[in-house]
Write a protein that holds these residues in place. Structure first.
Motif, PDB file in Angstrom:
ATOM      1  N   GLY A  45     141.503 167.035  11.269  1.00  0.00           N
ATOM      2  CA  GLY A  45     142.071 168.269  10.737  1.00  0.00           C
ATOM      3  C   GLY A  45     140.930 169.029  10.099  1.00  0.00           C
ATOM      4  O   GLY A  45     139.843 169.115  10.669  1.00  0.00           O
ATOM      5  N   VAL A  46     141.163 169.530   8.897  1.00  0.00           N
ATOM      6  CA  VAL A  46     140.065 170.146   8.146  1.00  0.00           C
ATOM      7  C   VAL A  46     139.002 169.069   7.886  1.00  0.00           C
ATOM      8  O   VAL A  46     137.812 169.323   7.927  1.00  0.00           O
ATOM      9  N   GLY A  47     139.475 167.865   7.630  1.00  0.00           N
ATOM     10  CA  GLY A  47     138.577 166.722   7.418  1.00  0.00           C
ATOM     11  C   GLY A  47     138.682 165.769   8.607  1.00  0.00           C
ATOM     12  O   GLY A  47     139.571 165.909   9.450  1.00  0.00           O
ATOM     13  N   PRO A  48     137.769 164.784   8.659  1.00  0.00           N
ATOM     14  CA  PRO A  48     137.774 163.813   9.768  1.00  0.00           C
ATOM     15  C   PRO A  48     138.937 162.830   9.682  1.00  0.00           C
ATOM     16  O   PRO A  48     139.493 162.627   8.604  1.00  0.00           O
ATOM     17  N   SER A  49     139.291 162.232  10.819  1.00  0.00           N
ATOM     18  CA  SER A  49     140.281 161.153  10.825  1.00  0.00           C
ATOM     19  C   SER A  49     139.776 160.043   9.905  1.00  0.00           C
ATOM     20  O   SER A  49     138.580 159.758   9.863  1.00  0.00           O
ATOM     21  N   LEU A  50     140.687 159.416   9.175  1.00  0.00           N
ATOM     22  CA  LEU A  50     140.267 158.334   8.276  1.00  0.00           C
ATOM     23  C   LEU A  50     140.483 156.956   8.907  1.00  0.00           C
ATOM     24  O   LEU A  50     140.301 155.938   8.256  1.00  0.00           O
ATOM     25  N   ALA A  51     140.838 156.925  10.192  1.00  0.00           N
ATOM     26  CA  ALA A  51     140.997 155.630  10.869  1.00  0.00           C
ATOM     27  C   ALA A  51     139.643 154.911  10.887  1.00  0.00           C
ATOM     28  O   ALA A  51     138.631 155.504  11.238  1.00  0.00           O
ATOM     29  N   GLY A  52     139.638 153.661  10.474  1.00  0.00           N
ATOM     30  CA  GLY A  52     138.416 152.854  10.532  1.00  0.00           C
ATOM     31  C   GLY A  52     137.333 153.265   9.552  1.00  0.00           C
ATOM     32  O   GLY A  52     136.193 152.827   9.667  1.00  0.00           O
ATOM     33  N   VAL A  53     137.682 154.079   8.559  1.00  0.00           N
ATOM     34  CA  VAL A  53     136.644 154.567   7.648  1.00  0.00           C
ATOM     35  C   VAL A  53     136.144 153.467   6.705  1.00  0.00           C
ATOM     36  O   VAL A  53     134.966 153.435   6.361  1.00  0.00           O
ATOM     37  N   TYR A  54     137.039 152.536   6.339  1.00  0.00           N
ATOM     38  CA  TYR A  54     136.600 151.497   5.399  1.00  0.00           C
ATOM     39  C   TYR A  54     135.527 150.614   6.046  1.00  0.00           C
ATOM     40  O   TYR A  54     135.697 150.105   7.144  1.00  0.00           O
ATOM     41  N   GLY A  55     134.411 150.486   5.367  1.00  0.00           N
ATOM     42  CA  GLY A  55     133.305 149.665   5.882  1.00  0.00           C
ATOM     43  C   GLY A  55     132.367 150.418   6.800  1.00  0.00           C
ATOM     44  O   GLY A  55     131.323 149.896   7.183  1.00  0.00           O
ATOM     45  N   ALA A  61     133.352 159.303  11.978  1.00  0.00           N
ATOM     46  CA  ALA A  61     134.325 159.710  12.997  1.00  0.00           C
ATOM     47  C   ALA A  61     133.694 160.536  14.118  1.00  0.00           C
ATOM     48  O   ALA A  61     133.097 161.581  13.859  1.00  0.00           O
ATOM     49  N   GLU A  62     133.855 160.055  15.341  1.00  0.00           N
ATOM     50  CA  GLU A  62     133.294 160.786  16.493  1.00  0.00           C
ATOM     51  C   GLU A  62     134.054 162.067  16.745  1.00  0.00           C
ATOM     52  O   GLU A  62     135.277 162.115  16.598  1.00  0.00           O
ATOM     53  N   GLY A  63     133.337 163.104  17.118  1.00  0.00           N
ATOM     54  CA  GLY A  63     133.986 164.356  17.464  1.00  0.00           C
ATOM     55  C   GLY A  63     134.283 165.239  16.267  1.00  0.00           C
ATOM     56  O   GLY A  63     134.919 166.278  16.404  1.00  0.00           O
ATOM     57  N   TYR A  64     133.844 164.828  15.079  1.00  0.00           N
ATOM     58  CA  TYR A  64     134.057 165.659  13.903  1.00  0.00           C
ATOM     59  C   TYR A  64     132.706 166.183  13.411  1.00  0.00           C
ATOM     60  O   TYR A  64     131.729 165.433  13.362  1.00  0.00           O
ATOM     61  N   LYS A  65     132.663 167.468  13.071  1.00  0.00           N
ATOM     62  CA  LYS A  65     131.404 168.061  12.626  1.00  0.00           C
ATOM     63  C   LYS A  65     131.268 167.966  11.101  1.00  0.00           C
ATOM     64  O   LYS A  65     131.859 168.741  10.361  1.00  0.00           O
ATOM     65  N   TYR A  66     130.524 166.969  10.671  1.00  0.00           N
ATOM     66  CA  TYR A  66     130.287 166.773   9.239  1.00  0.00           C
ATOM     67  C   TYR A  66     129.207 167.731   8.745  1.00  0.00           C
ATOM     68  O   TYR A  66     128.403 168.236   9.530  1.00  0.00           O
ATOM     69  N   PRO A  89     134.037 163.736  -5.415  1.00  0.00           N
ATOM     70  CA  PRO A  89     133.362 163.987  -4.122  1.00  0.00           C
ATOM     71  C   PRO A  89     132.082 164.810  -4.263  1.00  0.00           C
ATOM     72  O   PRO A  89     131.048 164.443  -3.707  1.00  0.00           O
ATOM     73  N   LYS A  90     132.159 165.878  -5.019  1.00  0.00           N
ATOM     74  CA  LYS A  90     130.995 166.776  -5.122  1.00  0.00           C
ATOM     75  C   LYS A  90     129.840 166.138  -5.891  1.00  0.00           C
ATOM     76  O   LYS A  90     128.674 166.387  -5.590  1.00  0.00           O
ATOM     77  N   GLY A  91     130.177 165.342  -6.899  1.00  0.00           N
ATOM     78  CA  GLY A  91     129.138 164.679  -7.687  1.00  0.00           C
ATOM     79  C   GLY A  91     128.477 163.552  -6.906  1.00  0.00           C
ATOM     80  O   GLY A  91     127.296 163.256  -7.085  1.00  0.00           O
ATOM     81  N   LYS A  97     131.308 169.094   2.213  1.00  0.00           N
ATOM     82  CA  LYS A  97     132.310 170.152   2.348  1.00  0.00           C
ATOM     83  C   LYS A  97     133.751 169.696   2.153  1.00  0.00           C
ATOM     84  O   LYS A  97     134.673 170.358   2.593  1.00  0.00           O
ATOM     85  N   MET A  98     133.944 168.572   1.484  1.00  0.00           N
ATOM     86  CA  MET A  98     135.318 168.158   1.153  1.00  0.00           C
ATOM     87  C   MET A  98     135.747 168.906  -0.104  1.00  0.00           C
ATOM     88  O   MET A  98     135.282 168.613  -1.196  1.00  0.00           O
ATOM     89  N   ALA A  99     136.616 169.899   0.090  1.00  0.00           N
ATOM     90  CA  ALA A  99     137.049 170.741  -1.026  1.00  0.00           C
ATOM     91  C   ALA A  99     138.181 170.062  -1.783  1.00  0.00           C
ATOM     92  O   ALA A  99     139.353 170.436  -1.680  1.00  0.00           O
ATOM     93  N   PHE A 100     137.839 169.014  -2.494  1.00  0.00           N
ATOM     94  CA  PHE A 100     138.827 168.229  -3.230  1.00  0.00           C
ATOM     95  C   PHE A 100     138.197 167.830  -4.562  1.00  0.00           C
ATOM     96  O   PHE A 100     137.075 167.332  -4.595  1.00  0.00           O
ATOM     97  N   ALA A 101     138.918 168.071  -5.648  1.00  0.00           N
ATOM     98  CA  ALA A 101     138.358 167.850  -6.994  1.00  0.00           C
ATOM     99  C   ALA A 101     138.134 166.376  -7.312  1.00  0.00           C
ATOM    100  O   ALA A 101     137.240 166.031  -8.076  1.00  0.00           O
ATOM    101  N   GLY A 102     138.930 165.497  -6.690  1.00  0.00           N
ATOM    102  CA  GLY A 102     138.786 164.072  -6.980  1.00  0.00           C
ATOM    103  C   GLY A 102     140.050 163.515  -7.595  1.00  0.00           C
ATOM    104  O   GLY A 102     140.838 164.248  -8.182  1.00  0.00           O
TER     105      GLY A 102
END
Ligand code: HEC
Length: 120
Positions: A45-55, A61-66, A89-91, A97-102
């Motif tokens: 979506g706006v952010g990458p899929s979180l599947a398999g992110v742990y570890g 995530a493939e196909g996502y422009k970080y 996130p920002k600190g 570019k994750m626009a989330f305060a935490g």
């Protein structure tokens, strides 16, 4: 008179089935993430899929422009790095570019990390 031991035992019995059912369900705190993240592999979506992110490494995530800063962070998403990033996130990765305060509550951070571990 209130017996603390009995009270705790009753609470444990009442809560146990709820915890078992909710094991793989997203915690309430994850609702804030859903605006930008999907949990199915390859769906971004706006952010990458979180599947398999742990570890995985930051930028997994493939196909996502970080953002360049995110990819260059070199972080691996273990418990410690996720806890830092989700609280600030920002600190943790300046210029990402994750626009989330935490997440402000440690218990929400822990619950979300526990959930991320279940996403394959
Ligand atoms: C406003 C949208 C938005 C919200 C809300 C959001 N994120 Fe993100 N998230 C992003 C974006 C965008 C990125 C990619 C950052 C970059 O490339 O700089 C990202 C990256 C991530 C990453 C790193 C993924 C990787 O492959 O390296 C994780 C983990 C993550 N977010 C978890 C969460 C969690 C958990 C929540 C909820 C507590 C959340 N995000 C809320 C947009 C958001």
């Amino acid at each position: 008179m209130f017996n603390k031991k009995v009270g705790l035992a009753v609470a444990a019995i009442l809560l146990a089935p709820v915890a078992a059912v909710a094991a793989d369900a997203p915690p309430a705190a994850f609702n804030q993430c859903k605006a930008c993240h999907k949990v199915e592999a390859g769906k971004h979506g706006v952010g990458p899929s979180l599947a398999g992110v742990y570890g995985a490494k930051a930028g997994h995530a493939e196909g996502y422009k970080y953002s360049d800063n995110h990819k260059a962070s070199g972080l691996t998403w273990d418990d410690a790095n996720l806890a830092k990033y989700l609280a600030d996130p920002k600190g943790t990765i300046p210029g990402n570019k994750m626009a989330f305060a935490g997440l402000k509550k440690p218990e929400d951070v822990a619950a979300v990390i526990g959930y991320l571990k279940t996403l394959k």
